[in-house]
Scaffold this active site. Sequence first.
Site, short mmCIF file in Angstrom:
data_model
loop_
_atom_site.label_atom_id
_atom_site.label_comp_id
_atom_site.label_asym_id
_atom_site.label_seq_id
_atom_site.Cartn_x
_atom_site.Cartn_y
_atom_site.Cartn_z
N GLY A 269 0.85 -1.20 0.00
CA GLY A 269 0.00 0.00 0.00
C GLY A 269 0.87 1.24 0.00
O GLY A 269 1.76 1.38 0.83
N GLY B 7 -11.71 11.58 3.41
CA GLY B 7 -12.77 10.59 3.30
C GLY B 7 -13.07 9.89 4.61
O GLY B 7 -14.17 9.37 4.81
N THR B 8 -12.09 9.91 5.48
CA THR B 8 -12.26 9.14 6.71
C THR B 8 -13.20 9.78 7.70
O THR B 8 -13.57 9.16 8.69
CB THR B 8 -10.90 8.95 7.39
OG1 THR B 8 -10.41 10.23 7.73
CG2 THR B 8 -9.93 8.26 6.47
N LYS C 62 -6.58 -0.40 13.81
CA LYS C 62 -7.00 0.01 15.14
C LYS C 62 -8.28 -0.63 15.64
O LYS C 62 -8.60 -0.53 16.81
CB LYS C 62 -7.11 1.53 15.22
CG LYS C 62 -7.87 2.18 14.13
CD LYS C 62 -7.73 3.71 14.28
CE LYS C 62 -8.61 4.40 13.28
NZ LYS C 62 -8.22 4.08 11.90
N HIS D 44 -18.66 7.76 15.44
CA HIS D 44 -18.43 7.87 16.88
C HIS D 44 -19.12 9.06 17.51
O HIS D 44 -19.01 9.27 18.72
CB HIS D 44 -16.92 7.96 17.16
CG HIS D 44 -16.24 6.64 16.96
ND1 HIS D 44 -16.24 5.66 17.91
CD2 HIS D 44 -15.56 6.15 15.90
CE1 HIS D 44 -15.58 4.62 17.46
NE2 HIS D 44 -15.16 4.88 16.25
N GLU E 167 -16.14 7.70 8.80
CA GLU E 167 -16.03 6.71 9.88
C GLU E 167 -15.92 7.38 11.24
O GLU E 167 -16.39 6.86 12.24
CB GLU E 167 -14.83 5.80 9.64
CG GLU E 167 -15.02 4.81 8.52
CD GLU E 167 -16.06 3.76 8.85
OE1 GLU E 167 -16.76 3.34 7.92
OE2 GLU E 167 -16.19 3.36 10.02
#
Lengths: 359, 359
Positions: free
Chosen positions: B10, B220-221, B153, B228, B224
């Site tokens: 990656g 983009g994260t 994680k 939370h 996610e």
Amino acid sequence: MDDINFAVLGTGGIGRRTLELSTHREGLTPVAACDRHGIAVDHDGLDVGELLDATEGNIASGDDTDDGDDTDGANVAADGGATAVKQHGEDRGVAASGQARPTETPIDDVVDESDAVDAVLVALPNLEHDFIPRVADRFADAGYEGVLVDVLKRSRVIDMLDERTDRFEEAGITFVCGAGATPGLLTGAAALAAQSFVEVHEVDIWWGVGLRSGYEDNRGTVREDIAHLDGYDVETARDLSDEEIEEIVDDHDGVLEFHDMEHADDVLLERAGICDAEDVTVGGILDVRNDAKPTTTTVSVTGTTFDGERGTNTFELDDVTSMAANVNGPALGYLKAAVRRNRTEDYGVYGPAELMPGF
Amino acid sequence: MDDINFAVLGTGGIGRRTLELSTHREGLTPVAACDRHGIAVDHDGLDVGELLDATEGNIASGDDTDDGDDTDGANVAADGGATAVKQHGEDRGVAASGQARPTETPIDDVVDESDAVDAVLVALPNLEHDFIPRVADRFADAGYEGVLVDVLKRSRVIDMLDERTDRFEEAGITFVCGAGATPGLLTGAAALAAQSFVEVHEVDIWWGVGLRSGYEDNRGTVREDIAHLDGYDVETARDLSDEEIEEIVDDHDGVLEFHDMEHADDVLLERAGICDAEDVTVGGILDVRNDAKPTTTTVSVTGTTFDGERGTNTFELDDVTSMAANVNGPALGYLKAAVRRNRTEDYGVYGPAELMPGF
């Protein structure tokens, strides 16, 4: 990990507290302990409570000389050595325990038991610079395969151990040196804090020790601490009378501040590749008259990140954590890490920073 | 320690920065790197500058889907995965480098080279929970003897890796999971800070991430991360349109605060015996509109010492240290520690806290 059977050489401040602390940790069984007059052995595990109770008592310097390794207050308990034990009837020290017997060859007696021992914590007074290295020699000569851990702090002793690397590797010994508070816990913290950086410019270790924090049991060591005050060195401090020392303490109102101490943190960080020894400074404040720490023990690591930012990461110990907690906890922690290495035949001499993530 | 030849799976945020950072560290030679479209191999060491220059450019989400592992901003770069690379003429991503060739089987191609590799950093987008574990399987199946490191994680992935312990041990693989910032650097700091105590009551990990600190490359994260926030979970966050996400960010003036995140720090500290997973809390603040970190990244470990004092030791990262510095530096640090273990045939699955002094 399987259980670890360990022995303690020396039942002064460090030795006693290590035994006590080990009863709070998983997987650690103390099977032998000695001082200069006696040895207690039980392969099923010593009754630590009985041993400590039987040997608790007056702190007497007895016929022991100061060990010469007390270059500061932070690891000072390492040097309580065999002195801080009870004189109990005819049997002095460890021999006062029902589990012990008197001996004139305590270290050899532990060496004799070393087949049943995975690790040995060396908490002896370091009478000469090479005393601990020579103790290690005796284990190597006897074919001991296992771990040796000390909490020394003098930089020059590391070199003496390094010279023995081949000998330790042949015997099967994993030696962890300087595994107390500083060097030890704080050296490891510096190694970890360095991980954010690609270059480390400065490591500043600053400790505070108050009476409650552990100084009281180690009064004799102020003499070596004084060697770090302006106008003194190891030799002149050694020649001071007790009265002269008391006078110096009075002159400072009981609060002694130290800078640029000889602490092995420097060489231990350099050997781990983290920075040059000369970029490490160790100092602190010792208050011999108050319980509270006179300053907060802090490690500051200043470096530059790969993306060019210069910053300082810090590690702080709560003021309520005693010197004993910060010496003996890490000593057992590093001991466990060393046993893991020893069991995979990873032998030689390691400092605390080398047991951390690599740099 | 001998030199380490390593590969990167990656070449998104983590992969690229790991390559860059490795040029600043001693003894690390990158010999292979791949993304989903290409692979670069040079057993004498990749020309990192050329590779990064050739593949630098617009951050395009391309045909990649979000990876589903971005439960916060602190390790978010792990999930940039293969997306953040250049589209360069006909050759996209790594293949744009003069050292690379296009391939449709990049991971298998790295596996083919693995005899010449000591360690592999897995910086792939974790499309499915079990994607990284399945990648590990491919290395194990090919008889790879060496280190695998990831910066995942999600707590649940650790269990999937644990189930593979026997397989890794048979193959000769040392797998270090969660070796970024949190989990990773901060987990290790918690393990070290615990050494003063005999009982740990609470570990509080609190992170700050600002734009300059690394968020910009990983927009983009935020999807996610939103999972939370109060009123959202992973499923509802996944169903949000880009416009809805933008609206949520606006509602928070660009500053998103997270509590009780699913971070593997908890299970990783528990497996090291330091505390119960439920005693670990992870949270933080992400500011998507300002360069400065909105809060200081801090680990607080509260425990009781063997002498009965309750206190809190702390570890703080300087606000100028970027997320990238705090993810990739430790990743390489843990990689080095793992190679040392692997070379002594110490195999299996380890978390960062298990590579620290024992508790």
